[in-house]
Design an enzyme around this catalytic site. Sequence first.
Site, PDB file in Angstrom:
ATOM      1  N   HIS A  39      -0.723  -3.961  -3.046  1.00 26.23           N
ATOM      2  CA  HIS A  39      -0.471  -3.116  -1.875  1.00 26.23           C
ATOM      3  C   HIS A  39       0.593  -3.801  -1.027  1.00 26.23           C
ATOM      4  O   HIS A  39       0.600  -5.033  -0.924  1.00 26.23           O
ATOM      5  CB  HIS A  39      -1.743  -2.961  -1.028  1.00 26.23           C
ATOM      6  CG  HIS A  39      -1.456  -2.396   0.335  1.00 26.23           C
ATOM      7  ND1 HIS A  39      -1.382  -1.042   0.566  1.00 26.23           N
ATOM      8  CD2 HIS A  39      -1.157  -3.010   1.526  1.00 26.23           C
ATOM      9  CE1 HIS A  39      -1.060  -0.851   1.846  1.00 26.23           C
ATOM     10  NE2 HIS A  39      -0.924  -2.019   2.452  1.00 26.23           N
ATOM     11  N   TYR A  51      -7.808   2.293   4.123  1.00 29.78           N
ATOM     12  CA  TYR A  51      -7.086   3.404   3.486  1.00 29.78           C
ATOM     13  C   TYR A  51      -7.368   4.746   4.165  1.00 29.78           C
ATOM     14  O   TYR A  51      -7.160   5.795   3.556  1.00 29.78           O
ATOM     15  CB  TYR A  51      -7.450   3.481   2.002  1.00 29.78           C
ATOM     16  CG  TYR A  51      -6.657   2.495   1.147  1.00 29.78           C
ATOM     17  CD1 TYR A  51      -5.283   2.617   0.997  1.00 29.78           C
ATOM     18  CD2 TYR A  51      -7.288   1.444   0.485  1.00 29.78           C
ATOM     19  CE1 TYR A  51      -4.552   1.722   0.221  1.00 29.78           C
ATOM     20  CE2 TYR A  51      -6.562   0.551  -0.301  1.00 29.78           C
ATOM     21  CZ  TYR A  51      -5.190   0.704  -0.425  1.00 29.78           C
ATOM     22  OH  TYR A  51      -4.469  -0.176  -1.198  1.00 29.78           O
ATOM     23  N   PHE A  69      -7.592  11.352  -4.411  1.00 28.80           N
ATOM     24  CA  PHE A  69      -7.904  10.076  -5.051  1.00 28.80           C
ATOM     25  C   PHE A  69      -8.613   9.088  -4.125  1.00 28.80           C
ATOM     26  O   PHE A  69      -8.881   7.955  -4.520  1.00 28.80           O
ATOM     27  CB  PHE A  69      -6.632   9.436  -5.628  1.00 28.80           C
ATOM     28  CG  PHE A  69      -5.526   9.209  -4.618  1.00 28.80           C
ATOM     29  CD1 PHE A  69      -5.554   8.106  -3.769  1.00 28.80           C
ATOM     30  CD2 PHE A  69      -4.451  10.088  -4.524  1.00 28.80           C
ATOM     31  CE1 PHE A  69      -4.544   7.881  -2.842  1.00 28.80           C
ATOM     32  CE2 PHE A  69      -3.436   9.864  -3.594  1.00 28.80           C
ATOM     33  CZ  PHE A  69      -3.481   8.764  -2.747  1.00 28.80           C
ATOM     34  N   ASN A  85      -2.683  -0.470  -9.634  1.00 28.51           N
ATOM     35  CA  ASN A  85      -1.260  -0.827  -9.667  1.00 28.51           C
ATOM     36  C   ASN A  85      -0.972  -2.193  -9.037  1.00 28.51           C
ATOM     37  O   ASN A  85       0.117  -2.453  -8.542  1.00 28.51           O
ATOM     38  CB  ASN A  85      -0.412   0.293  -9.056  1.00 28.51           C
ATOM     39  CG  ASN A  85      -0.792   0.593  -7.620  1.00 28.51           C
ATOM     40  OD1 ASN A  85      -1.622  -0.091  -7.034  1.00 28.51           O
ATOM     41  ND2 ASN A  85      -0.169   1.616  -7.054  1.00 28.51           N
ATOM     42  N   LYS A  93      -4.533  -6.640  -5.877  1.00 28.01           N
ATOM     43  CA  LYS A  93      -5.689  -5.759  -6.079  1.00 28.01           C
ATOM     44  C   LYS A  93      -6.614  -6.262  -7.200  1.00 28.01           C
ATOM     45  O   LYS A  93      -6.237  -7.126  -7.997  1.00 28.01           O
ATOM     46  CB  LYS A  93      -5.179  -4.344  -6.382  1.00 28.01           C
ATOM     47  CG  LYS A  93      -4.408  -3.713  -5.217  1.00 28.01           C
ATOM     48  CD  LYS A  93      -4.004  -2.269  -5.515  1.00 28.01           C
ATOM     49  CE  LYS A  93      -3.288  -1.649  -4.330  1.00 28.01           C
ATOM     50  NZ  LYS A  93      -2.932  -0.217  -4.581  1.00 28.01           N
ATOM     51  N   THR A 111       4.936   3.323  -6.794  1.00 24.09           N
ATOM     52  CA  THR A 111       3.476   3.451  -6.874  1.00 24.09           C
ATOM     53  C   THR A 111       3.016   3.669  -8.307  1.00 24.09           C
ATOM     54  O   THR A 111       2.062   3.044  -8.770  1.00 24.09           O
ATOM     55  CB  THR A 111       3.018   4.651  -6.000  1.00 24.09           C
ATOM     56  OG1 THR A 111       3.586   4.519  -4.692  1.00 24.09           O
ATOM     57  CG2 THR A 111       1.510   4.727  -5.922  1.00 24.09           C
ATOM     58  N   ARG A 171       8.434  -4.061  -0.791  1.00 24.90           N
ATOM     59  CA  ARG A 171       8.315  -2.774  -1.506  1.00 24.90           C
ATOM     60  C   ARG A 171       9.239  -2.774  -2.727  1.00 24.90           C
ATOM     61  O   ARG A 171       8.892  -2.223  -3.779  1.00 24.90           O
ATOM     62  CB  ARG A 171       8.677  -1.601  -0.575  1.00 24.90           C
ATOM     63  CG  ARG A 171       7.794  -1.427   0.659  1.00 24.90           C
ATOM     64  CD  ARG A 171       6.400  -0.950   0.388  1.00 24.90           C
ATOM     65  NE  ARG A 171       6.337   0.241  -0.433  1.00 24.90           N
ATOM     66  CZ  ARG A 171       5.238   0.996  -0.595  1.00 24.90           C
ATOM     67  NH1 ARG A 171       4.104   0.667   0.022  1.00 24.90           N
ATOM     68  NH2 ARG A 171       5.246   2.044  -1.365  1.00 24.90           N
ATOM     69  N   ARG A 209       4.893  -3.911 -10.412  1.00 30.29           N
ATOM     70  CA  ARG A 209       4.147  -2.800 -10.995  1.00 30.29           C
ATOM     71  C   ARG A 209       4.650  -2.454 -12.396  1.00 30.29           C
ATOM     72  O   ARG A 209       3.855  -2.108 -13.276  1.00 30.29           O
ATOM     73  CB  ARG A 209       4.192  -1.593 -10.047  1.00 30.29           C
ATOM     74  CG  ARG A 209       3.219  -1.796  -8.861  1.00 30.29           C
ATOM     75  CD  ARG A 209       3.473  -0.853  -7.741  1.00 30.29           C
ATOM     76  NE  ARG A 209       2.375  -0.818  -6.768  1.00 30.29           N
ATOM     77  CZ  ARG A 209       2.427  -0.151  -5.630  1.00 30.29           C
ATOM     78  NH1 ARG A 209       3.511   0.536  -5.302  1.00 30.29           N
ATOM     79  NH2 ARG A 209       1.395  -0.163  -4.802  1.00 30.29           N
ATOM     80  N   GLU A 257      -1.829  -3.613   9.796  1.00 31.54           N
ATOM     81  CA  GLU A 257      -2.511  -4.128   8.593  1.00 31.54           C
ATOM     82  C   GLU A 257      -2.673  -5.647   8.630  1.00 31.54           C
ATOM     83  O   GLU A 257      -3.683  -6.176   8.160  1.00 31.54           O
ATOM     84  CB  GLU A 257      -1.740  -3.689   7.343  1.00 31.54           C
ATOM     85  CG  GLU A 257      -1.826  -2.182   7.125  1.00 31.54           C
ATOM     86  CD  GLU A 257      -1.037  -1.685   5.922  1.00 31.54           C
ATOM     87  OE1 GLU A 257      -1.072  -0.464   5.672  1.00 31.54           O
ATOM     88  OE2 GLU A 257      -0.393  -2.508   5.233  1.00 31.54           O
TER      89      GLU A 257
HETATM   90  P1  IDP Z   1       1.733   2.693  -2.236  1.00 28.92           P
HETATM   91  O1  IDP Z   1       0.608   1.728  -2.562  1.00 28.92           O
HETATM   92  O2  IDP Z   1       2.871   2.580  -3.210  1.00 28.92           O
HETATM   93  O3  IDP Z   1       2.173   2.618  -0.797  1.00 28.92           O
HETATM   94  P2  IDP Z   1       0.317   5.141  -1.514  1.00 28.92           P
HETATM   95  O4  IDP Z   1       0.867   6.520  -1.693  1.00 28.92           O
HETATM   96  O5  IDP Z   1       0.250   4.595  -0.118  1.00 28.92           O
HETATM   97  O6  IDP Z   1       1.136   4.164  -2.476  1.00 28.92           O
HETATM   98  O7  IDP Z   1      -1.135   5.137  -2.153  1.00 28.92           O
HETATM   99  C1  IDP Z   1      -2.048   4.084  -1.890  1.00 28.92           C
HETATM  100  C2  IDP Z   1      -2.718   3.697  -3.185  1.00 28.92           C
HETATM  101  O8  IDP Z   1      -3.511   4.790  -3.641  1.00 28.92           O
HETATM  102  C3  IDP Z   1      -1.769   3.416  -4.372  1.00 28.92           C
HETATM  103  O9  IDP Z   1      -1.216   2.115  -4.359  1.00 28.92           O
HETATM  104  C4  IDP Z   1      -2.697   3.632  -5.547  1.00 28.92           C
HETATM  105  O10 IDP Z   1      -3.580   2.526  -5.745  1.00 28.92           O
HETATM  106  C5  IDP Z   1      -3.509   4.838  -5.067  1.00 28.92           C
HETATM  107  N1  IDP Z   1      -2.898   6.109  -5.482  1.00 28.92           N
HETATM  108  C6  IDP Z   1      -1.776   6.696  -4.991  1.00 28.92           C
HETATM  109  N2  IDP Z   1      -1.512   7.862  -5.605  1.00 28.92           N
HETATM  110  C7  IDP Z   1      -2.490   8.029  -6.523  1.00 28.92           C
HETATM  111  C8  IDP Z   1      -2.791   9.058  -7.480  1.00 28.92           C
HETATM  112  O11 IDP Z   1      -2.068  10.070  -7.601  1.00 28.92           O
HETATM  113  N3  IDP Z   1      -3.904   8.855  -8.240  1.00 28.92           N
HETATM  114  C9  IDP Z   1      -4.719   7.766  -8.134  1.00 28.92           C
HETATM  115  N4  IDP Z   1      -4.482   6.793  -7.233  1.00 28.92           N
HETATM  116  C10 IDP Z   1      -3.390   6.909  -6.446  1.00 28.92           C
HETATM  117 MG    MG Z   2       1.077   3.018   0.927  1.00 32.19          MG
END
Ligand code: IDP
Ligand code: MG
Length: 140
Positions: free
Chosen positions: A117, A51, A59, A114, A11, A93, A87, A104, A128
């Site tokens: 992805h 997304y 968010f 973070n 990212k 996350t 993962r 992370r 994807e």
């Molecule tokens: P993941 O990337 O670990 O699969 P997801 O729940 O799919 O997590 O969320 C996608 C992306 O959205 C996260 O990697 C992060 O960049 C962002 N994100 C997820 N939860 C939050 C939040 O509570 N606040 C701000 N950004 C978030």
């Molecule tokens: Mg995800």
Amino acid sequence: MTLQRTLSIIKPDATKRNITGKIIQKFEDGGLFVVAQRRILLTQDQAEDFYSVHKERPFYNDLVNFMTSGPVVVQVLEGENAIQRNRDIMGATNPKEAEKGTIRADYALNIEANSVHGSDSEENAAIEIAFFFDEGEINS
Ligand code: IDP
Ligand code: MG
């Protein structure tokens, strides 16, 4: 054991801090092979589309803005159980909850920025990967 492919994105927070190599090292150390890779700027449309599962989340707009704020490196990673393995290498996350030694835990700035992805299922990995790469661009 199952040989799988998964979609990874390094990212903008990571490309801006010049740590793509350190992140790729974690994948390689974890047994994953980078079999396709491209550095790109996501358009607003691409980020929204990619997304779209998170459209209703509070968010979502911030996430789209963040993902278009700088270059990303899109990759296909291949290896045994690559989807779950990636993962595990990424960590949770929220970097505050990520296990020591994960990408992370070591590099993420916060729950949004973070650093990486990774696809979360076989079905999403296929969708994807096809979002960014033609089969001919993936070389095992
Ligand atoms: P993941 O990337 O670990 O699969 P997801 O729940 O799919 O997590 O969320 C996608 C992306 O959205 C996260 O990697 C992060 O960049 C962002 N994100 C997820 N939860 C939050 C939040 O509570 N606040 C701000 N950004 C978030
Ligand atoms: Mg995800």
